[in-house]
Design a protein around this motif. Structure first.
Motif, PDB file in Angstrom:
ATOM      1  N   UNK A   1       0.821  -1.212   0.000  1.00 33.24           N
ATOM      2  CA  UNK A   1       0.000   0.000   0.000  1.00 33.24           C
ATOM      3  C   UNK A   1       0.857   1.265   0.000  1.00 33.24           C
ATOM      4  N   UNK A   2       2.176   1.102   0.062  1.00 33.76           N
ATOM      5  CA  UNK A   2       3.092   2.253   0.053  1.00 33.76           C
ATOM      6  C   UNK A   2       2.760   3.220   1.193  1.00 33.76           C
ATOM      7  N   UNK A   3       2.539   2.641   2.371  1.00 31.65           N
ATOM      8  CA  UNK A   3       2.155   3.425   3.552  1.00 31.65           C
ATOM      9  C   UNK A   3       3.393   3.762   4.373  1.00 31.65           C
ATOM     10  N   UNK A   4       3.432   4.961   4.892  1.00 31.55           N
ATOM     11  CA  UNK A   4       4.478   5.377   5.826  1.00 31.55           C
ATOM     12  C   UNK A   4       3.942   5.262   7.248  1.00 31.55           C
ATOM     13  N   UNK A   5       4.654   4.516   8.093  1.00 38.46           N
ATOM     14  CA  UNK A   5       4.279   4.383   9.503  1.00 38.46           C
ATOM     15  C   UNK A   5       5.345   5.057  10.358  1.00 38.46           C
ATOM     16  N   UNK A   6       4.899   5.858  11.312  1.00 41.33           N
ATOM     17  CA  UNK A   6       5.803   6.657  12.137  1.00 41.33           C
ATOM     18  C   UNK A   6       5.429   6.521  13.601  1.00 41.33           C
ATOM     19  N   UNK A   7       6.437   6.453  14.458  1.00 41.69           N
ATOM     20  CA  UNK A   7       6.223   6.484  15.898  1.00 41.69           C
ATOM     21  C   UNK A   7       6.593   7.844  16.454  1.00 41.69           C
ATOM     22  N   UNK A   8       5.846   8.310  17.446  1.00 41.44           N
ATOM     23  CA  UNK A   8       6.100   9.605  18.072  1.00 41.44           C
ATOM     24  C   UNK A   8       6.263   9.403  19.574  1.00 41.44           C
ATOM     25  N   UNK A   9       7.395   9.862  20.117  1.00 42.72           N
ATOM     26  CA  UNK A   9       7.654   9.831  21.548  1.00 42.72           C
ATOM     27  C   UNK A   9       7.870  11.251  22.041  1.00 42.72           C
ATOM     28  N   UNK A  10       7.007  11.694  22.924  1.00 44.40           N
ATOM     29  CA  UNK A  10       7.143  12.957  23.657  1.00 44.40           C
ATOM     30  C   UNK A  10       6.718  14.164  22.839  1.00 44.40           C
ATOM     31  N   UNK A  11       6.449  15.229  23.561  1.00 37.78           N
ATOM     32  CA  UNK A  11       6.073  16.488  22.924  1.00 37.78           C
ATOM     33  C   UNK A  11       7.225  17.445  22.767  1.00 37.78           C
ATOM     34  N   UNK A  12       8.455  16.978  23.034  1.00 31.98           N
ATOM     35  CA  UNK A  12       9.609  17.874  23.127  1.00 31.98           C
ATOM     36  C   UNK A  12       9.712  18.852  21.965  1.00 31.98           C
ATOM     37  N   UNK A  13       9.602  18.354  20.747  1.00 36.84           N
ATOM     38  CA  UNK A  13       9.777  19.229  19.593  1.00 36.84           C
ATOM     39  C   UNK A  13       8.573  20.070  19.257  1.00 36.84           C
ATOM     40  N   UNK A  14       7.470  19.909  19.999  1.00 41.29           N
ATOM     41  CA  UNK A  14       6.250  20.625  19.665  1.00 41.29           C
ATOM     42  C   UNK A  14       5.744  21.570  20.732  1.00 41.29           C
ATOM     43  N   UNK A  15       6.504  21.760  21.818  1.00 44.22           N
ATOM     44  CA  UNK A  15       5.990  22.545  22.940  1.00 44.22           C
ATOM     45  C   UNK A  15       5.815  24.016  22.588  1.00 44.22           C
ATOM     46  N   UNK A  16       6.833  24.618  21.989  1.00 43.36           N
ATOM     47  CA  UNK A  16       6.762  26.048  21.672  1.00 43.36           C
ATOM     48  C   UNK A  16       5.612  26.337  20.713  1.00 43.36           C
ATOM     49  N   UNK A  17       5.449  25.494  19.706  1.00 39.81           N
ATOM     50  CA  UNK A  17       4.379  25.718  18.737  1.00 39.81           C
ATOM     51  C   UNK A  17       3.011  25.466  19.353  1.00 39.81           C
ATOM     52  N   UNK A  18       2.930  24.509  20.286  1.00 42.59           N
ATOM     53  CA  UNK A  18       1.675  24.272  20.987  1.00 42.59           C
ATOM     54  C   UNK A  18       1.259  25.507  21.771  1.00 42.59           C
ATOM     55  N   UNK A  19       2.201  26.121  22.462  1.00 38.47           N
ATOM     56  CA  UNK A  19       1.908  27.351  23.204  1.00 38.47           C
ATOM     57  C   UNK A  19       1.363  28.419  22.264  1.00 38.47           C
ATOM     58  N   UNK A  20       1.949  28.535  21.083  1.00 39.62           N
ATOM     59  CA  UNK A  20       1.474  29.529  20.113  1.00 39.62           C
ATOM     60  C   UNK A  20       0.039  29.231  19.680  1.00 39.62           C
ATOM     61  N   UNK A  21      -0.262  27.960  19.420  1.00 37.52           N
ATOM     62  CA  UNK A  21      -1.626  27.583  19.024  1.00 37.52           C
ATOM     63  C   UNK A  21      -2.623  27.913  20.138  1.00 37.52           C
ATOM     64  N   UNK A  22      -2.252  27.620  21.382  1.00 37.35           N
ATOM     65  CA  UNK A  22      -3.133  27.922  22.507  1.00 37.35           C
ATOM     66  C   UNK A  22      -3.317  29.433  22.660  1.00 37.35           C
ATOM     67  N   UNK A  23      -2.216  30.174  22.556  1.00 34.35           N
ATOM     68  CA  UNK A  23      -2.249  31.613  22.800  1.00 34.35           C
ATOM     69  C   UNK A  23      -3.138  32.350  21.795  1.00 34.35           C
ATOM     70  N   UNK A  24      -3.129  31.907  20.542  1.00 35.45           N
ATOM     71  CA  UNK A  24      -3.928  32.596  19.524  1.00 35.45           C
ATOM     72  C   UNK A  24      -5.341  32.036  19.418  1.00 35.45           C
ATOM     73  N   UNK A  25      -5.643  30.980  20.182  1.00 33.57           N
ATOM     74  CA  UNK A  25      -6.990  30.443  20.212  1.00 33.57           C
ATOM     75  C   UNK A  25      -7.326  29.456  19.115  1.00 33.57           C
ATOM     76  N   UNK A  26      -6.329  29.060  18.308  1.00 32.06           N
ATOM     77  CA  UNK A  26      -6.600  28.069  17.259  1.00 32.06           C
ATOM     78  C   UNK A  26      -6.992  26.721  17.849  1.00 32.06           C
ATOM     79  N   UNK A  27      -6.410  26.388  18.992  1.00 34.51           N
ATOM     80  CA  UNK A  27      -6.750  25.155  19.699  1.00 34.51           C
ATOM     81  C   UNK A  27      -6.959  25.510  21.162  1.00 34.51           C
ATOM     82  N   UNK A  28      -8.084  25.083  21.723  1.00 37.41           N
ATOM     83  CA  UNK A  28      -8.395  25.346  23.132  1.00 37.41           C
ATOM     84  C   UNK A  28      -8.445  24.011  23.877  1.00 37.41           C
ATOM     85  N   UNK A  29      -7.437  23.719  24.716  1.00 37.74           N
ATOM     86  CA  UNK A  29      -7.405  22.431  25.408  1.00 37.74           C
ATOM     87  C   UNK A  29      -8.263  22.386  26.659  1.00 37.74           C
ATOM     88  N   UNK A  30      -8.775  23.509  27.097  1.00 38.14           N
ATOM     89  CA  UNK A  30      -9.418  23.587  28.415  1.00 38.14           C
ATOM     90  C   UNK A  30     -10.682  22.732  28.553  1.00 38.14           C
TER      91      UNK A  30
END
Length: 324
Positions: A259-288
């Motif tokens: 099927x020519x599928x790409x499978x990926x594993x993800x461990x931790x949020x380390x590389x995504x923390x700063x961008x997550x804060x930006x998404x929360x701050x501008x209201x694009x994503x609301x985790x509350x």
């Protein structure tokens, strides 16, 4: 619950007054003794859990800029050695010698009034990110990295398996990318909640319609889901595994290749923390909305044992206010 001496920051470290901490499935596994690190020698009792947190810097150690004092922050869980090949390449989260706050290597976690953190792990929080959202940055970073690994584009149809905190955050990030998002789960209560967050569809396995999915994100704890995800994803699509099952999962690599599928594993949020804060701050994503209740430290054991606080909402996440 134990009383311990207040922490003192070593060189390069800060002490944070914890404002809010989140309880996670990893914490439950430590409570029950199922956590793999306990059996692999990476962790041992007694230990203090808690790796999703936010707070205010109260003290700094030698070599740390005093301007950190009084700043609201959250921080990375994964603390690499900083010297090995992986750390030097920016992959501290998979360093063999890493500590994980509240998880691995004996580094005390945030289920306390204060936590010690290396200054290099800190991420400042803007005013727009309150305590509830601040303690959701760590799981949000995991979810964002999963969506990025799925290479979600506007108009893609994405299936997220597992409507826990990370799965629902992944669904929210995918929705913010303009995707059509469906959620696969077990209980009708969790699926109904997923619909309130904007999911285009929320299904049990028996009711899942035969739709072509451009990407599947497995945020479940089912050992059978990776193989099912491979069946459901479109040829040329992507499967991202971020959930951990207690038993080994097996897939047919012939299906992945054909099927020519790409499978990926993800461990931790380390590389995504700063961008997550930006998404929360501008209201694009609301985790509350995912936070169902906030309890004090004395109530943590009951929650980890499986009880749900009186008056809790529909969300999957329970927070702790250490001064409550």
């Amino acid at each position: 619950m134990l009383d311990v001496e207040p922490p003192v920051p070593a060189a390069g470290q800060v002490v944070v007054d914890v404002e809010r901490a989140g309880l996670c499935g990893t914490d439950v596994e430590f409570f029950t003794g199922e956590m793999a690190y306990l059996h692999q020698g990476h962790a041992r009792y007694p230990m203090r859990v808690g790796h999703e947190w936010c707070g205010t810097v109260a003290a700094v150690g030698e070599g740390v800029d005093e301007r950190w004092i009084g700043r609201r922050v959250t921080g990375d869980t994964m603390l690499g050695c900083g010297r090995c090949r992986r750390c030097r390449a920016g992959r501290r989260h998979v360093c063999d010698a890493r500590h994980e706050i509240g998880i691995r290597g004996g580094w005390p976690g945030a289920l306390a009034e204060q936590v010690v953190v290396p200054v290099t792990a800190l991420h400042p929080l803007p005013e727009e990110v309150d305590a509830v959202a601040g303690a959701m940055v760590e799981p949000g970073g995991n979810a964002l990295r999963a969506v990025q690994a799925a290479e979600v584009e506007p108009g893609d149809r994405v299936l997220v398996a597992g409507p826990g905190a990370i799965g629902l955050l992944a669904a929210s990030f995918a929705l913010a990318q303009g995707a059509e998002v469906h959620v696969l789960g077990v209980s009708e209560r969790s699926l109904a909640f997923a619909r309130t967050l904007g999911a285009h569809g929320a299904w049990t396995a028996e009711r899942l319609p035969a739709l072509p999915f451009d990407a599947v994100i497995d945020a479940s704890t089912s050992s059978g889901l990776p193989a099912r995800a491979l069946e459901l994803v479109e040829p040329g699509g992507r499967v991202v595994c971020i959930g951990l099952a207690s038993d080994p999962s097996t897939i047919d690599t012939r299906a992945m290749v054909l099927k020519d599928v790409t499978m990926t594993g993800v461990l931790s949020g380390s590389g995504g923390l700063a961008e997550t804060i930006e998404h929360y701050a501008c209201g694009e994503v609301d985790p509350r909305p995912l936070v169902a209740a906030t309890v004090g430290l004395e109530e943590v054991a009951g929650v980890l044992a499986g009880s749900r606080p009186d008056g809790a909402g529909q969300g999957p996440k329970i927070h702790v206010d250490p001064r409550r």
